[in-house]
Motif scaffolding. Structure first.
Motif, PDB file in Angstrom:
ATOM      1  N   THR A   1     -22.507   0.434  29.550  1.00 18.25           N
ATOM      2  CA  THR A   1     -23.494  -0.602  29.232  1.00 18.25           C
ATOM      3  C   THR A   1     -24.629  -0.040  28.391  1.00 18.25           C
ATOM      4  OG1 THR A   1     -23.006  -1.540  31.387  1.00 18.25           O
ATOM      5  CG2 THR A   1     -24.927  -2.378  30.258  1.00 18.25           C
TER       6      THR A   1
ATOM      7  N   ILE B   1     -23.503   0.736  24.790  1.00 21.83           N
ATOM      8  CA  ILE B   1     -23.431  -0.430  23.907  1.00 21.83           C
ATOM      9  C   ILE B   1     -24.832  -0.884  23.518  1.00 21.83           C
ATOM     10  CG2 ILE B   1     -22.801  -2.861  23.839  1.00 21.83           C
ATOM     11  CD1 ILE B   1     -20.386  -2.145  25.552  1.00 21.83           C
ATOM     12  N   LEU B   2     -25.730  -0.845  24.491  1.00 22.75           N
ATOM     13  CA  LEU B   2     -27.118  -1.253  24.232  1.00 22.75           C
ATOM     14  C   LEU B   2     -27.740  -0.395  23.147  1.00 22.75           C
ATOM     15  CD1 LEU B   2     -29.427  -3.032  25.249  1.00 22.75           C
ATOM     16  CD2 LEU B   2     -30.014  -1.213  26.811  1.00 22.75           C
TER      17      LEU B   2
ATOM     18  N   ALA C   1     -26.224  -0.937  19.780  1.00 30.14           N
ATOM     19  CA  ALA C   1     -26.688  -2.186  19.169  1.00 30.14           C
ATOM     20  C   ALA C   1     -28.081  -2.009  18.588  1.00 30.14           C
ATOM     21  CB  ALA C   1     -26.688  -3.288  20.220  1.00 30.14           C
ATOM     22  N   LEU C   2     -28.912  -1.248  19.291  1.00 30.87           N
ATOM     23  CA  LEU C   2     -30.266  -1.019  18.778  1.00 30.87           C
ATOM     24  C   LEU C   2     -30.222  -0.305  17.427  1.00 30.87           C
ATOM     25  CD1 LEU C   2     -32.174   0.068  21.989  1.00 30.87           C
ATOM     26  CD2 LEU C   2     -32.455  -2.024  20.722  1.00 30.87           C
TER      27      LEU C   2
ATOM     28  N   GLU D   1     -27.647  -0.157  15.416  1.00 31.24           N
ATOM     29  CA  GLU D   1     -26.932  -1.009  14.471  1.00 31.24           C
ATOM     30  C   GLU D   1     -27.900  -1.992  13.818  1.00 31.24           C
ATOM     31  OE1 GLU D   1     -22.701  -3.154  15.083  1.00 31.24           O
ATOM     32  OE2 GLU D   1     -24.420  -3.867  16.188  1.00 31.24           O
ATOM     33  N   GLY D   2     -28.841  -2.491  14.620  1.00 32.20           N
ATOM     34  CA  GLY D   2     -29.849  -3.391  14.072  1.00 32.20           C
ATOM     35  C   GLY D   2     -30.613  -2.747  12.938  1.00 32.20           C
TER      36      GLY D   2
ATOM     37  N   PHE E   1     -28.497  -2.534   9.888  1.00 31.99           N
ATOM     38  CA  PHE E   1     -28.370  -3.840   9.241  1.00 31.99           C
ATOM     39  C   PHE E   1     -29.628  -4.221   8.481  1.00 31.99           C
ATOM     40  CE2 PHE E   1     -24.658  -5.013  11.897  1.00 31.99           C
ATOM     41  CZ  PHE E   1     -23.861  -5.359  10.844  1.00 31.99           C
ATOM     42  N   PHE E   2     -30.770  -3.720   8.979  1.00 32.29           N
ATOM     43  CA  PHE E   2     -32.007  -3.933   8.219  1.00 32.29           C
ATOM     44  C   PHE E   2     -31.826  -3.476   6.779  1.00 32.29           C
ATOM     45  CE2 PHE E   2     -35.271  -3.951  11.788  1.00 32.29           C
ATOM     46  CZ  PHE E   2     -35.602  -5.248  11.537  1.00 32.29           C
TER      47      PHE E   2
END
Lengths: 277, 160, 76
Positions: free
Chosen positions: C49, C52-53, C56-57, C59-60, C63-64
């Motif tokens: 968990t 993944i968290l 994702a942080l 990955e954000g 993506f910026f």
């Protein structure tokens, strides 16, 4: 096998839907953005003119309505067929609810507080999941690929963070809580400022992450397909497998993003209402 | 650029749709579903608890049974031993009694035999005496033997 | 040279650098998470968990970069 034909049908649908748009417009980047951006029309059938949505509502709003309808239908189906020995869709529904309960809400919030908040986070999770997955159906669009939708949801989380924090700690303690105790005054004020802006920043990033993931994912799917029109028709040999791969990856991503959004909003709301040690 | 086009209408609609979904679900669907899940969890926990208890009871009963069997076996062997002892005792007693009786009978018989012999000897002796008298009478040809003489002969034979 | 073409080229390179950083971050998270799972298989669920968290942080952030690049590329 019946499922195989469904898959082929979906594939052909997927291939033709941007092609239809391409035939209408002509510019590649225009077509790409028309696939993702909001609009007033929905092209349901390839090679046919796009359908004008009633009342002039936008496509993303239409998607929101569809997802809300799907969730309501699923939950009321579950409620009507409620039993101690679940069957069919009820198994899926209850597994999802227990997933949200055991993996997101209860470990972070604890059992007592979590039970009160569980419906909210469950609805949020299902809402995001259905919107994300709806976008993967060809000719549908992702509402979460629109920054207005994600920022509306993130703003809701921000309001909840403040509301829950102030309600649980009191307005004075909520702001005093930002100031780290036992630090020198100027540094403490700086840290408090950072914490305060961090609240806005965290939720802003929350919205941006979901938006960017869904947007860029769909862009990647369509970009691979567009290689056929940019390079040559024979590029489809590489483009189509890559498209399918990205498509399947997007299924995973939409699950993970719904999970992460729910998890992070849960963490933010819990953090705001707990006293720093 | 369409990407960051701000559309407050859509944001408000998002809130409204989400809010309506949440209220409807929270009011009608969630209480029943969550209570159902909780009840099932409770039922499963209870069933597991029950199973564990039943197993415990079963093992206890089994142990009890084994103990009972052991005890009864011990009892049985004890009884067997006692009975064997008793039987032995009885046999011994019987044997002794029989022997005693036999010896009694033997002794009595011996006494009887002795008596009989004495009686037989007596009778033989008197017979012999009579015979001697009769024979001597026949030889001599007349009855010379009085009663006294006979007695006398008899005494002689007795002494013999 | 056309200024827009130059800006587009630089934007693409910038997006590449951003994704590079994100890739390093996610790779490190994955490696450490695998190590942690290997060390303590009992805590697998928690570690997954959190992995993944964190992914994702990061990955954000990646993506910026990608979105800023896209904004420049498709600017009219």
């Amino acid at each position: 096998m019946k499922n195989k034909y469904v898959f082929y049908f979906l594939l052909i649908y997927l291939l033709f839907s941007p092609a239809a748009v391409f035939a209408q417009e002509g510019n590649v980047s225009e077509v790409l953005f028309q696939e993702i951006a909001n609009g007033k029309t929905l092209d349901i059938f390839p090679f046919l003119p796009a359908v004008q949505l009633p009342l002039g509502i936008s496509v993303h709003f239409f998607m929101l309505l569809i997802s809300a309808g799907l969730i309501l239908a699923l939950f009321f189906y579950g409620k009507r067929n409620i039993s101690l020995k679940p069957r069919g869709l009820l198994v899926v529904l209850e597994n999802m609810i227990t997933f949200v309960q055991d993996d997101i809400v209860f470990p972070i919030m604890g059992e007592d507080k979590g039970a009160k908040w569980l419906p909210f986070f469950c609805t949020l999770f299902f809402f995001l999941l259905t919107i994300n997955l709806l976008g993967l159906i060809p000719c549908f669009k992702t509402a979460t690929g629109n920054i207005n939708v994600t920022s509306a949801l993130a703003a809701m989380i921000l309001i909840l963070v403040f509301a829950v924090g102030i309600k649980n700690l009191g307005i004075r303690k909520f702001f005093v809580n930002l100031y780290p105790q036992g630090t020198v005054l100027p540094i403490g004020i700086f840290v408090a400022f950072l914490e305060f802006t961090g609240m806005f920043l965290k939720t802003a990033v929350l919205s941006l992450r979901l938006f960017a993931n869904m947007f860029a994912g769909h862009l990647a799917i369509f970009s691979f397909l567009m290689l056929i029109f940019i390079l040559s028709p024979f590029a489809g040999i590489f483009a189509v497998p890559f498209t399918i791969f990205t498509y399947l990856l997007e299924v995973l991503v939409s699950l993970i993003q719904a999970f992460v959004f729910t998890l992070l909003s849960c963490i933010f709301i819990t953090m705001a209402s707990s006293v720093h040690e | 650029m369409d990407l960051f086009k701000i559309d407050p209408g859509l944001a408000i609609w998002t809130w409204i749709v989400f809010g309506i979904t949440l209220t409807i679900l929270g009011k009608f669907a969630f209480p029943a579903l969550l209570s159902n899940i909780k009840i099932r969890e409770k039922t499963i926990a209870q069933a597991i608890n029950n199973a564990v208890q039943i197993e415990k009871r079963l093992s206890a009963i089994e142990q009890e049974q084994a103990e009972a069997i052991k005890a009864s076996k011990a009892q049985a062997s004890e009884i067997l031993r006692q009975t064997r002892n008793q039987a032995e005792n009885i046999r011994k007693e019987l044997l002794e009694k029989a022997e005693e009786e036999a010896q009694d009978i033997l002794a009595q018989t011996k006494i009887k035999i002795a008596e009989e012999r004495v009686a037989v000897i007596q009778s033989i002796k008197s017979e012999i005496a009579d015979f001697v008298c009769d024979a001597s009478e026949k030889v001599i040809g007349k009855s010379f033997v009085s009663k006294d003489d006979r007695d006398w002969v008899k005494e002689l034979v007795e002494i013999l | 040279m056309d200024l827009t073409a130059l800006s587009q080229a630089i934007a693409v390179i910038g997006a590449g650098i951003g994704i590079f950083g994100g890739a390093i971050g996610i790779g490190m998270i994955g490696a450490k998470a695998m190590e942690a799972i290997a060390r303590q298989p009992a805590e697998k669920k928690d570690i997954r968990t959190n992995m993944i968290l964190m992914a994702a942080l990061i990955e954000g952030l990646a993506f910026f970069g990608a979105i800023i690049a896209l904004l420049i590329i498709f600017k009219k």
